[in-house]
Design a protein around this motif. Structure first.
Motif, PDB file in Angstrom:
ATOM      1  N   ALA A 128       5.631   5.251  29.041  1.00  8.10           N
ATOM      2  CA  ALA A 128       6.347   5.100  30.311  1.00  8.10           C
ATOM      3  C   ALA A 128       5.790   3.928  31.110  1.00  8.10           C
ATOM      4  N   ALA A 129       4.478   3.775  31.088  1.00  9.59           N
ATOM      5  CA  ALA A 129       3.855   2.663  31.816  1.00  9.59           C
ATOM      6  C   ALA A 129       4.267   1.328  31.204  1.00  9.59           C
ATOM      7  N   TYR A 130       4.371   1.287  29.886  1.00  8.75           N
ATOM      8  CA  TYR A 130       4.839   0.062  29.227  1.00  8.75           C
ATOM      9  C   TYR A 130       6.259  -0.256  29.668  1.00  8.75           C
ATOM     10  N   ARG A 131       7.060   0.784  29.758  1.00  4.96           N
ATOM     11  CA  ARG A 131       8.461   0.597  30.130  1.00  4.96           C
ATOM     12  C   ARG A 131       8.555   0.085  31.570  1.00  4.96           C
ATOM     13  N   GLU A 132       7.884   0.793  32.473  1.00  6.17           N
ATOM     14  CA  GLU A 132       7.980   0.429  33.893  1.00  6.17           C
ATOM     15  C   GLU A 132       7.453  -0.965  34.158  1.00  6.17           C
ATOM     16  N   ALA A 133       6.348  -1.320  33.518  1.00  2.00           N
ATOM     17  CA  ALA A 133       5.741  -2.633  33.782  1.00  2.00           C
ATOM     18  C   ALA A 133       6.240  -3.698  32.801  1.00  2.00           C
ATOM     19  N   ARG A 134       7.192  -3.331  31.946  1.00  5.14           N
ATOM     20  CA  ARG A 134       7.733  -4.293  30.978  1.00  5.14           C
ATOM     21  C   ARG A 134       6.608  -4.970  30.192  1.00  5.14           C
ATOM     22  N   LEU A 135       5.731  -4.136  29.655  1.00  2.00           N
ATOM     23  CA  LEU A 135       4.621  -4.655  28.848  1.00  2.00           C
ATOM     24  C   LEU A 135       5.039  -4.684  27.390  1.00  2.00           C
ATOM     25  N   ILE A 136       4.566  -5.666  26.684  1.00  2.00           N
ATOM     26  CA  ILE A 136       4.882  -5.795  25.261  1.00  2.00           C
ATOM     27  C   ILE A 136       3.640  -5.422  24.460  1.00  2.00           C
ATOM     28  N   PRO A 137       3.708  -4.335  23.706  1.00  2.00           N
ATOM     29  CA  PRO A 137       2.523  -3.931  22.951  1.00  2.00           C
ATOM     30  C   PRO A 137       2.337  -4.806  21.722  1.00  2.00           C
ATOM     31  N   VAL A 138       1.097  -5.052  21.384  1.00  6.16           N
ATOM     32  CA  VAL A 138       0.776  -5.645  20.088  1.00  6.16           C
ATOM     33  C   VAL A 138       0.553  -4.464  19.154  1.00  6.16           C
ATOM     34  N   LEU A 139       1.480  -4.263  18.228  1.00  3.80           N
ATOM     35  CA  LEU A 139       1.419  -3.090  17.354  1.00  3.80           C
ATOM     36  C   LEU A 139       0.441  -3.365  16.225  1.00  3.80           C
ATOM     37  N   ASN A 140      -0.532  -2.471  16.116  1.00  8.03           N
ATOM     38  CA  ASN A 140      -1.651  -2.704  15.206  1.00  8.03           C
ATOM     39  C   ASN A 140      -1.710  -1.744  14.039  1.00  8.03           C
ATOM     40  N   SER A 141      -0.973  -0.658  14.127  1.00 11.84           N
ATOM     41  CA  SER A 141      -1.151   0.413  13.136  1.00 11.84           C
ATOM     42  C   SER A 141       0.176   1.131  12.921  1.00 11.84           C
ATOM     43  N   GLN A 142       0.181   1.982  11.915  1.00  6.56           N
ATOM     44  CA  GLN A 142       1.370   2.785  11.640  1.00  6.56           C
ATOM     45  C   GLN A 142       1.727   3.657  12.838  1.00  6.56           C
ATOM     46  N   SER A 143       0.722   4.205  13.494  1.00  2.00           N
ATOM     47  CA  SER A 143       1.039   5.099  14.618  1.00  2.00           C
ATOM     48  C   SER A 143       1.616   4.289  15.776  1.00  2.00           C
ATOM     49  N   ASP A 144       1.121   3.075  15.990  1.00  2.00           N
ATOM     50  CA  ASP A 144       1.734   2.195  17.001  1.00  2.00           C
ATOM     51  C   ASP A 144       3.206   1.946  16.671  1.00  2.00           C
ATOM     52  N   LEU A 145       3.480   1.665  15.404  1.00  2.00           N
ATOM     53  CA  LEU A 145       4.863   1.361  14.999  1.00  2.00           C
ATOM     54  C   LEU A 145       5.775   2.550  15.277  1.00  2.00           C
ATOM     55  N   SER A 146       5.329   3.744  14.876  1.00  2.00           N
ATOM     56  CA  SER A 146       6.177   4.924  15.059  1.00  2.00           C
ATOM     57  C   SER A 146       6.379   5.220  16.535  1.00  2.00           C
ATOM     58  N   LEU A 147       5.302   5.120  17.303  1.00  2.00           N
ATOM     59  CA  LEU A 147       5.416   5.401  18.739  1.00  2.00           C
ATOM     60  C   LEU A 147       6.390   4.449  19.410  1.00  2.00           C
ATOM     61  N   TRP A 148       6.293   3.174  19.052  1.00  2.00           N
ATOM     62  CA  TRP A 148       7.148   2.190  19.739  1.00  2.00           C
ATOM     63  C   TRP A 148       8.604   2.322  19.293  1.00  2.00           C
ATOM     64  N   GLU A 149       8.795   2.684  18.022  1.00  2.00           N
ATOM     65  CA  GLU A 149      10.171   2.923  17.567  1.00  2.00           C
ATOM     66  C   GLU A 149      10.795   4.070  18.353  1.00  2.00           C
ATOM     67  N   ALA A 150       9.985   5.084  18.639  1.00  2.00           N
ATOM     68  CA  ALA A 150      10.520   6.259  19.346  1.00  2.00           C
ATOM     69  C   ALA A 150      10.590   6.063  20.854  1.00  2.00           C
ATOM     70  N   HIS A 151       9.688   5.250  21.413  1.00  2.00           N
ATOM     71  CA  HIS A 151       9.562   5.227  22.879  1.00  2.00           C
ATOM     72  C   HIS A 151       9.609   3.840  23.504  1.00  2.00           C
ATOM     73  N   GLY A 152       9.894   2.822  22.713  1.00  2.00           N
ATOM     74  CA  GLY A 152       9.889   1.469  23.267  1.00  2.00           C
ATOM     75  C   GLY A 152      11.021   1.233  24.248  1.00  2.00           C
ATOM     76  N   TRP A 153      10.884   0.218  25.058  1.00  2.00           N
ATOM     77  CA  TRP A 153      11.952  -0.084  26.008  1.00  2.00           C
ATOM     78  C   TRP A 153      12.957  -1.056  25.416  1.00  2.00           C
ATOM     79  N   ASP A 154      14.166  -1.031  25.954  1.00  2.16           N
ATOM     80  CA  ASP A 154      15.263  -1.894  25.499  1.00  2.16           C
ATOM     81  C   ASP A 154      15.796  -2.697  26.671  1.00  2.16           C
ATOM     82  N   ASP A 155      15.959  -4.004  26.491  1.00  2.00           N
ATOM     83  CA  ASP A 155      16.786  -4.777  27.413  1.00  2.00           C
ATOM     84  C   ASP A 155      17.883  -5.381  26.571  1.00  2.00           C
ATOM     85  N   GLU A 156      17.881  -6.729  26.562  1.00  2.00           N
ATOM     86  CA  GLU A 156      18.815  -7.397  25.646  1.00  2.00           C
ATOM     87  C   GLU A 156      18.391  -7.133  24.203  1.00  2.00           C
TER      88      GLU A 156
END
Ligand code: PLP
Length: 386
Positions: free
Chosen positions: A105-133
């Motif tokens: 949620a904090a990534y979404r609100e602050a429009r932060l771009i995560p550097v995905l480092n691991s499988q768990s990062d990938l899965s989390l961001w696929e499920a919870h990442g933010w969308d604009d264009e």
């Protein structure tokens, strides 16, 4: 968009502080411009992790934005949130990845771009990442030799294939990190570049990034599309042992609170370092609690061959005995009687005492001296008005 200068935390007032720290924002932006030139045709970002290497996130971010920097890297999610409060429009990458689902949620609100480092990062961001264009923008970190953060090249290859089908993520940047960039002749540099080049080819839509400060000075193919300088922005030498092309950004000075005379055979500080000669000692009000490392302790201390040095009245003066939490002794005998008086300041590092030399005297690196500075210095931010 132009921003007003942020409110800066200048710490305790000068007459109540044990030392003063001067941070030259013009030198910071000059360093950014030099690194941007050396990075061309790549674009130079700026690494602002750890409170801009101890020098203050908000003033550094603001000055760098004014100098034309538009992309920034921080280490931790909370640093990204703090940076967003300073720069509404910057592109902010968080090196540590996503941490936990609660962080999304904090990534979404602050429009932060995560550097995905691991499988768990990938899965989390696929499920919870933010969308604009673009859906779920991210950077992908591929490990090419550090064994610190990042996907293996094989996992990155699988990701590229999956994502070409699903389009679940938008990897705007593919990056890796060099282990030995400050040693230009190290064979690992080229091996990491080759490994990185084969991975980056799998992400034709993404920009690529490999170089920290030292990497920029490797030049050529190492530069990729985006560079990520940190220490060189703040005045540290990018290449160990070479002349430092960067301007001094941080000057740390300590207040002399007492001047003592002591006879040969007396001792100084904890552990009783014996004095080899009649000595004049300047007692100064900063210590290891201010990031002046105990390992900078002087000659006579077991395991220390050479002490770190300070600078006053045109001369270098060595630390005498052990650095303590709040106080450090300098041997000012060479300056002669009455040369140093209470209220004078000894430069710990700055234009006359290069930070890299002090770090060497303390058995560490400039990065650690800067990031340990702490909050007890009075801080003067100068320049950066433009
Ligand atoms: C800290 C860091 C940088 C900046 O490194 P410097 O040596 O300070 O220029 C760049 N990339 C990554 C991944 C980092 O962790």
């Amino acid at each position: 968009m132009a921003y007003p200068p942020p409110r800066t935390d200048s710490g305790p007032p000068p007459h109540l502080a044990g030392g003063r720290l001067t941070i030259d924002l013009d030198a910071l932006t000059a360093n950014y411009r030099l690194l941007a030139q050396r990075s061309a045709p790549a674009e130079a970002s700026a690494v602002l992790k750890a409170d801009a290497y101890g020098l203050g996130l908000a003033p550094a971010a603001w000055a760098l934005w004014a100098a034309g920097c538009r992309r920034f890297f921080v280490a931790l999610p909370h640093e990204g949130v703090a940076l967003r409060a300073v720069l509404a429009e910057a592109e902010i990458f968080v090196l540590a990845g996503l941490f936990a689902v609660e962080a999304a949620a904090a990534y979404r609100e602050a429009r932060l771009i995560p550097v995905l480092n691991s499988q768990s990062d990938l899965s989390l961001w696929e499920a919870h990442g933010w969308d604009d264009e673009r859906p779920r923008p991210c950077a992908v970190h591929v490990d090419t030799g550090m064994n610190r953060l990042g996907l293996t090249p094989e996992r990155a290859r699988a990701l590229a294939e999956e994502n070409a089908l699903t389009g679940a993520l938008t990897p705007i940047l593919v990056m890796s990190h060099l282990a030995c960039a400050d040693t230009p002749g190290h064979p690992l540099n080229r091996r990491q570049l080759e490994s990185f080049q084969s991975v980056r080819a799998l992400f034709p839509q993404s920009e690529s990034s490999l170089c920290n400060s030292a990497g920029i000075f490797l030049g050529g193919d190492f530069l990729c599309d985006v560079t990520r300088p940190g220490i060189a922005l703040y005045g540290g030498t990018p290449v160990t042992g070479a002349a430092n092309p960067m301007r001094v950004v941080a000057t740390a000075e300590t207040r002399v609170v007492q001047v003592r005379r002591a006879m040969a055979g007396e001792t100084a500080s904890y552990g009783a370092t014996p004095l080899q000669r009649d000595s004049i000692i300047a007692v100064c009000s900063t210590g290891y609690a201010d990031g002046y490392h105990r390992a900078a302790s002087g000659a006579g201390v077991p395991l220390r061959q050479t002490a770190a040095k300070g600078f006053i009245h045109g001369q270098r003066v060595p630390v005498l005995g052990r650095v303590t939490m709040d106080l450090t002794l300098f041997d000012v005998t060479e300056l002669g009687p009455d040369a140093v008086t209470v209220g004078d300041h000894i430069e710990l590092f700055g234009p006359n005492m290069p930070i890299d030399e002090v770090a060497e005297g303390a058995g560490t690196v400039s990065y650690e001296l800067l990031t340990s500075l702490g909050r007890r210095y009075h801080r003067d931010y100068v320049g950066g008005e433009s």
